[in-house]
Design an enzyme around this catalytic site. Structure first.
Site, PDB file in Angstrom:
ATOM      1  N   CYS A 124       0.063 -22.180 -18.635  1.00  0.00           N
ATOM      2  CA  CYS A 124       0.257 -21.460 -19.833  1.00  0.00           C
ATOM      3  C   CYS A 124       1.153 -22.249 -20.703  1.00  0.00           C
ATOM      4  CB  CYS A 124       0.713 -19.994 -19.861  1.00  0.00           C
ATOM      5  SG  CYS A 124       2.403 -19.573 -19.562  1.00  0.00           S
ATOM      6  N   CYS A 142       4.376 -15.778 -18.175  1.00  0.00           N
ATOM      7  CA  CYS A 142       3.085 -15.100 -17.748  1.00  0.00           C
ATOM      8  C   CYS A 142       3.412 -14.449 -16.607  1.00  0.00           C
ATOM      9  CB  CYS A 142       1.812 -15.885 -18.111  1.00  0.00           C
ATOM     10  SG  CYS A 142       1.700 -16.989 -16.806  1.00  0.00           S
ATOM     11  N   GLN A 171      16.929 -13.336   4.744  1.00  0.00           N
ATOM     12  CA  GLN A 171      17.723 -13.527   3.356  1.00  0.00           C
ATOM     13  C   GLN A 171      17.274 -14.970   2.931  1.00  0.00           C
ATOM     14  OE1 GLN A 171      21.941 -11.649   3.178  1.00  0.00           O
ATOM     15  NE2 GLN A 171      21.469 -12.102   5.269  1.00  0.00           N
ATOM     16  N   THR A 224      24.397 -14.499   9.136  1.00  0.00           N
ATOM     17  CA  THR A 224      24.864 -13.914   7.900  1.00  0.00           C
ATOM     18  C   THR A 224      26.253 -13.466   7.679  1.00  0.00           C
ATOM     19  OG1 THR A 224      24.313 -12.654   5.921  1.00  0.00           O
ATOM     20  CG2 THR A 224      23.721 -11.575   8.190  1.00  0.00           C
ATOM     21  N   SER A 225      26.727 -13.873   6.474  1.00  0.00           N
ATOM     22  CA  SER A 225      28.275 -13.483   6.344  1.00  0.00           C
ATOM     23  C   SER A 225      28.310 -11.879   5.972  1.00  0.00           C
ATOM     24  CB  SER A 225      28.849 -14.256   5.234  1.00  0.00           C
ATOM     25  OG  SER A 225      27.965 -14.186   3.992  1.00  0.00           O
ATOM     26  N   ASP A 248      13.748 -20.615   3.277  1.00  0.00           N
ATOM     27  CA  ASP A 248      13.484 -22.052   3.649  1.00  0.00           C
ATOM     28  C   ASP A 248      12.067 -21.798   4.458  1.00  0.00           C
ATOM     29  OD1 ASP A 248      13.983 -20.926   6.307  1.00  0.00           O
ATOM     30  OD2 ASP A 248      15.964 -21.567   6.083  1.00  0.00           O
ATOM     31  N   CYS A 294       4.118 -24.248 -16.374  1.00  0.00           N
ATOM     32  CA  CYS A 294       2.962 -23.267 -15.670  1.00  0.00           C
ATOM     33  C   CYS A 294       1.649 -23.580 -16.609  1.00  0.00           C
ATOM     34  CB  CYS A 294       3.360 -21.950 -16.168  1.00  0.00           C
ATOM     35  SG  CYS A 294       1.853 -20.704 -15.802  1.00  0.00           S
ATOM     36  N   HIS A 338      14.532 -12.301  -0.279  1.00  0.00           N
ATOM     37  CA  HIS A 338      15.260 -13.174  -1.358  1.00  0.00           C
ATOM     38  C   HIS A 338      14.037 -14.126  -1.742  1.00  0.00           C
ATOM     39  CE1 HIS A 338      19.481 -12.289  -0.361  1.00  0.00           C
ATOM     40  NE2 HIS A 338      19.042 -11.459  -0.726  1.00  0.00           N
TER      41      HIS A 338
HETATM   42  P1  OAD Z   1      26.558 -17.351   4.031  1.00  0.00           P
HETATM   43  O1  OAD Z   1      26.799 -18.819   3.679  1.00  0.00           O
HETATM   44  O2  OAD Z   1      27.204 -16.344   3.212  1.00  0.00           O
HETATM   45  O3  OAD Z   1      26.912 -17.219   5.614  1.00  0.00           O
HETATM   46  C1  OAD Z   1      26.539 -17.751   6.731  1.00  0.00           C
HETATM   47  C2  OAD Z   1      26.882 -17.225   7.895  1.00  0.00           C
HETATM   48  O4  OAD Z   1      26.413 -17.968   9.281  1.00  0.00           O
HETATM   49  C3  OAD Z   1      28.464 -17.356   8.043  1.00  0.00           C
HETATM   50  O5  OAD Z   1      28.954 -16.088   8.233  1.00  0.00           O
HETATM   51  C4  OAD Z   1      28.635 -18.506   9.188  1.00  0.00           C
HETATM   52  O6  OAD Z   1      29.784 -17.941  10.059  1.00  0.00           O
HETATM   53  C5  OAD Z   1      27.362 -18.309   9.890  1.00  0.00           C
HETATM   54  N1  OAD Z   1      27.079 -19.407  10.539  1.00  0.00           N
HETATM   55  C6  OAD Z   1      27.169 -20.857  10.111  1.00  0.00           C
HETATM   56  N2  OAD Z   1      26.571 -21.651  11.218  1.00  0.00           N
HETATM   57  C7  OAD Z   1      26.167 -20.976  12.071  1.00  0.00           C
HETATM   58  C8  OAD Z   1      25.353 -21.029  13.301  1.00  0.00           C
HETATM   59  N3  OAD Z   1      24.971 -22.574  13.955  1.00  0.00           N
HETATM   60  N4  OAD Z   1      25.002 -20.187  14.133  1.00  0.00           N
HETATM   61  C9  OAD Z   1      25.300 -18.791  13.918  1.00  0.00           C
HETATM   62  N5  OAD Z   1      25.974 -18.462  12.509  1.00  0.00           N
HETATM   63  C10 OAD Z   1      26.381 -19.533  11.745  1.00  0.00           C
HETATM   64  O7  OAD Z   1      25.026 -17.146   4.025  1.00  0.00           O
HETATM   65  P2  OAD Z   1      24.245 -15.745   3.879  1.00  0.00           P
HETATM   66  O8  OAD Z   1      24.881 -14.732   4.775  1.00  0.00           O
HETATM   67  O9  OAD Z   1      22.796 -16.100   4.291  1.00  0.00           O
HETATM   68  O10 OAD Z   1      21.419 -14.962  -1.786  1.00  0.00           O
HETATM   69  O11 OAD Z   1      24.177 -15.281   2.324  1.00  0.00           O
HETATM   70  C11 OAD Z   1      23.459 -14.377   1.812  1.00  0.00           C
HETATM   71  C12 OAD Z   1      23.029 -14.532   0.450  1.00  0.00           C
HETATM   72  O12 OAD Z   1      23.702 -15.196  -0.327  1.00  0.00           O
HETATM   73  C13 OAD Z   1      21.862 -15.503   0.433  1.00  0.00           C
HETATM   74  O13 OAD Z   1      20.578 -15.162   0.883  1.00  0.00           O
HETATM   75  C14 OAD Z   1      21.722 -16.057  -0.690  1.00  0.00           C
HETATM   76  C15 OAD Z   1      23.391 -16.323  -0.948  1.00  0.00           C
HETATM   77  O14 OAD Z   1      24.026 -16.587  -2.053  1.00  0.00           O
HETATM   78  C16 OAD Z   1      20.642 -15.323  -2.728  1.00  0.00           C
HETATM   79  O15 OAD Z   1      20.628 -16.349  -3.211  1.00  0.00           O
HETATM   80  C17 OAD Z   1      20.531 -14.022  -3.487  1.00  0.00           C
END
Ligand code: OAD
Length: 239
Positions: A148, A128, A99, A186-187, A102, A146, A117
């Site tokens: 254009c 365009c 997701q 990921t959360s 970077d 852009c 993402h």
């Molecule tokens: P979140 O900020 O929601 O979650 C980050 C997760 O990483 C949390 O569950 C933390 O506990 C965990 N975490 C933090 N530091 C860590 C570490 N050193 N090792 C392991 N885990 C760690 O971010 P995402 O789940 O990536 O989407 O968010 C999902 C999507 O929501 C993103 O891609 C973005 C965002 O808004 C869009 O922009 C469409």
């Protein structure tokens, strides 16, 4: 399941999917979305990463992306990214679904990366639909324009926008066929990405979660490993 058992299952698996979120890049110095450091000038990412915010104030949204681009430009892949790239080399079928926008997985050497993402280094025209890469940490002019003459937007997926169809189909199919599904940093609250773990488990995979904290899925995964991804992944994925 403890870390030793999980390690054995990973080492024996033919088909593995890893889904990563911003937590894997936290130790590279890039703030997560919902964690500490995610706020920028008191705005929450959820209020900036939307088509509505961009329509209302493109300059503000671009300043936020410029800030994130400069942070990412200074960052390097950490031991978690590298352990995943090494796992790919010795696994017959390995799909890394991220997701994150970077680009640190590719810089760590991962090859088969599915970016759900988008990519922060890609710009896309709002008129365009041309898209192009621009690796400069700081863009000038801002917002960028852009060829254009229309304004460009970041080549990322915003809240409320559909995921790219091709990437989603690859991720869903690989998850369905996987024997082991790793979900890292990921959360697991943003859909549909988070649903992939359930797809994999329903189809018979074991789901292993690596996260610094408990999440909404920790109760039903087969193995929850709590701690920093850069410390746990090298242990979990060691050959
Ligand atoms: P979140 O900020 O929601 O979650 C980050 C997760 O990483 C949390 O569950 C933390 O506990 C965990 N975490 C933090 N530091 C860590 C570490 N050193 N090792 C392991 N885990 C760690 O971010 P995402 O789940 O990536 O989407 O968010 C999902 C999507 O929501 C993103 O891609 C973005 C965002 O808004 C869009 O922009 C469409």
């Amino acid at each position: 399941m403890n870390i030793e058992e999980a390690r054995g299952r990973i080492a024996a698996a033919q088909r593995i999917v890893a889904l990563t979120g911003s937590g894997i890049s936290a130790e590279s110095g890039i703030p997560t979305f919902r964690g500490p450091g995610g706020l920028w000038r008191n705005f929450r990412p959820e209020d900036l990463a939307t088509p509505q915010a961009f329509r209302r104030d493109p300059q503000l949204v671009w300043e936020w992306y410029d800030w994130r681009r400069s942070l990412i430009a200074q960052a390097n892949p950490n031991a978690g990214h590298i352990a995943l790239a090494e796992l790919e080399q010795r696994t017959p079928s390995f799909t890394l679904v991220t997701q994150n926008v970077d680009g640190l997985h590719a810089r760590a050497g991962s090859v088969n990366v599915v970016r759900l993402h988008g990519d922060i280094w890609t710009l896309r025209c709002t008129r365009c639909e041309r898209s192009w890469e621009d690796m400069r940490a700081s863009l000038d002019p801002l917002p960028p324009i852009c060829e254009c003459g229309a304004m460009a937007r970041p080549g990322v997926v915003w809240f409320g926008e559909p995921l790219p169809t091709r990437e989603w189909n690859i991720a869903a199919q690989a998850s369905h066929q996987s024997e082991v599904f790793l979900i890292i940093g990921t959360s697991a609250v943003v859909q549909p990405a988070a649903s992939l773990a359930g797809v994999a488990q329903d189809a018979g995979a074991i789901v292993i979660e690596v996260n610094a904290a408990q999440t909404e899925i920790s109760d039903w995964v087969d193995c929850h490993l709590e701690g920093n991804a850069s410390e746990i992944l090298p242990l979990l994925l060691a050959p």
